[in-house]
Scaffold this motif. Structure first.
Motif, PDB file in Angstrom:
ATOM      1  N   ARG A 119       0.838  -1.202   0.000  1.00  0.00           N
ATOM      2  CA  ARG A 119       0.000   0.000   0.000  1.00  0.00           C
ATOM      3  C   ARG A 119       0.870   1.247   0.000  1.00  0.00           C
ATOM      4  NH1 ARG A 119      -4.872   0.004   4.097  1.00  0.00           N
ATOM      5  NH2 ARG A 119      -5.268  -1.781   2.727  1.00  0.00           N
ATOM      6  N   ILE A 120       0.403   2.252  -0.745  1.00  0.00           N
ATOM      7  CA  ILE A 120       1.060   3.552  -0.803  1.00  0.00           C
ATOM      8  C   ILE A 120       0.082   4.612  -0.332  1.00  0.00           C
ATOM      9  CG2 ILE A 120       1.910   5.349  -2.375  1.00  0.00           C
ATOM     10  CD1 ILE A 120       3.186   3.132  -4.049  1.00  0.00           C
ATOM     11  N   THR A 139       0.466  12.198  -8.507  1.00  0.00           N
ATOM     12  CA  THR A 139      -0.552  11.350  -9.126  1.00  0.00           C
ATOM     13  C   THR A 139      -0.486  11.408 -10.653  1.00  0.00           C
ATOM     14  OG1 THR A 139      -2.125  13.185  -8.865  1.00  0.00           O
ATOM     15  CG2 THR A 139      -2.144  11.452  -7.174  1.00  0.00           C
ATOM     16  N   TYR A 147       4.569   3.388  -9.226  1.00  0.00           N
ATOM     17  CA  TYR A 147       3.881   2.762  -8.096  1.00  0.00           C
ATOM     18  C   TYR A 147       3.367   1.372  -8.485  1.00  0.00           C
ATOM     19  CZ  TYR A 147       3.467   7.741  -6.758  1.00  0.00           C
ATOM     20  OH  TYR A 147       3.710   9.068  -6.475  1.00  0.00           O
ATOM     21  N   ILE A 157      -3.451   2.314  -3.648  1.00  0.00           N
ATOM     22  CA  ILE A 157      -2.980   3.664  -3.380  1.00  0.00           C
ATOM     23  C   ILE A 157      -4.090   4.390  -2.635  1.00  0.00           C
ATOM     24  CG2 ILE A 157      -2.249   5.878  -4.370  1.00  0.00           C
ATOM     25  CD1 ILE A 157      -1.363   4.300  -6.871  1.00  0.00           C
TER      26      ILE A 157
END
Length: 238
Positions: A119-120, A139, A147, A157
């Motif tokens: 998870r980020i 983003t 990512y 995310i």
């Protein structure tokens, strides 16, 4: 460029080998060895002063957390919060599931191997409001592709911002990449703050000022997507 702070900051963080990592590329593909277990790894990119990653790691001892920032002073401030959060009532310190890393997020694939992260968290990233700086937004598809490379089959995310323009940009960025989003909120705290919700320093300030917090989750990994679709089917059946 480093933030201004008191003298001896670099020496301070260099001395904290139990918590701070200054050469993260050396651990690419080996982060589970750093923590000494196979627990999932959650990463906060741009952790600021470290309240979020410190509290999340305290509340979730079966998850390994890595907070990343590129400024020495923020690493030092975060280390203070991490130590305070992980000091038990009897005075013992347990930093086993948290590490703080001095690193430039633009080179994130130099730090993590494929499928190494679960998870980020992107919390209140710099909105870079000028159109010519769009590629610097965390983003932007260039970042998101990185990512996706390091996230595993359960990868997600989680993104929060006070910036409406960044939120709109992010919605379009994720949609253009064909990514599934869920739990989209234009005013996250409209019904009050959930007791299990960990606030960042910025978030607390914005709430006091009456500023809306925008949030969404992006489902990346195959297993995470399958679980999400299964949950939707269950809701429909009920």
């Amino acid at each position: 460029m480093r933030l201004r702070g008191r003298k001896g900051i670099r020496e301070n963080i260099e001395s904290q080998k139990d918590l701070v990592i200054l050469d993260p590329a050396a651990y690419k593909g080996k982060w589970n060895e750093v923590f000494g277990n196979d627990n999932p790894i959650y990463v906060e990119l741009g952790m600021g002063k470290g309240r979020f990653v410190s509290e999340m790691s305290r509340l979730n001892p079966n998850v390994n957390f890595i907070g990343i920032d590129m400024y020495d002073e923020l690493i030092r401030k975060s280390s203070d919060k991490a130590r305070a959060a992980h000091t038990k009532e009897d005075g013992t310190l347990d930093l086993s599931n948290i590490r703080l890393v001095l690193f430039n997020i633009e080179k994130i694939t130099d730090m993590f191997a494929e499928n190494e992260i679960e998870r980020i968290f992107l919390n209140f990233s710099d909105p870079w409001p000028k159109k010519k700086h769009a590629r610097r937004r965390l983003t932007h598809s260039n970042f998101v592709n990185n990512y996706m490379e390091i996230l595993n089959d359960k990868g997600e995310i989680h993104f929060k911002t006070d910036s409406r323009s960044l939120f709109e940009f992010s919605l379009n960025s994720f949609a253009d990449m064909g990514l599934r989003m869920r739990n989209i909120a234009l005013d996250l705290h409209v019904d009050g703050i959930h007791p299990d919700h960990v606030l960042t320093e910025y978030e607390s300030k914005f709430i006091e000022q009456g500023i809306n917090i925008h949030r969404l989750e992006v489902v990346i990994g195959k297993q995470a997507l399958q679980q999400h679709l299964s949950n939707l089917e269950t809701k429909e059946d009920n």
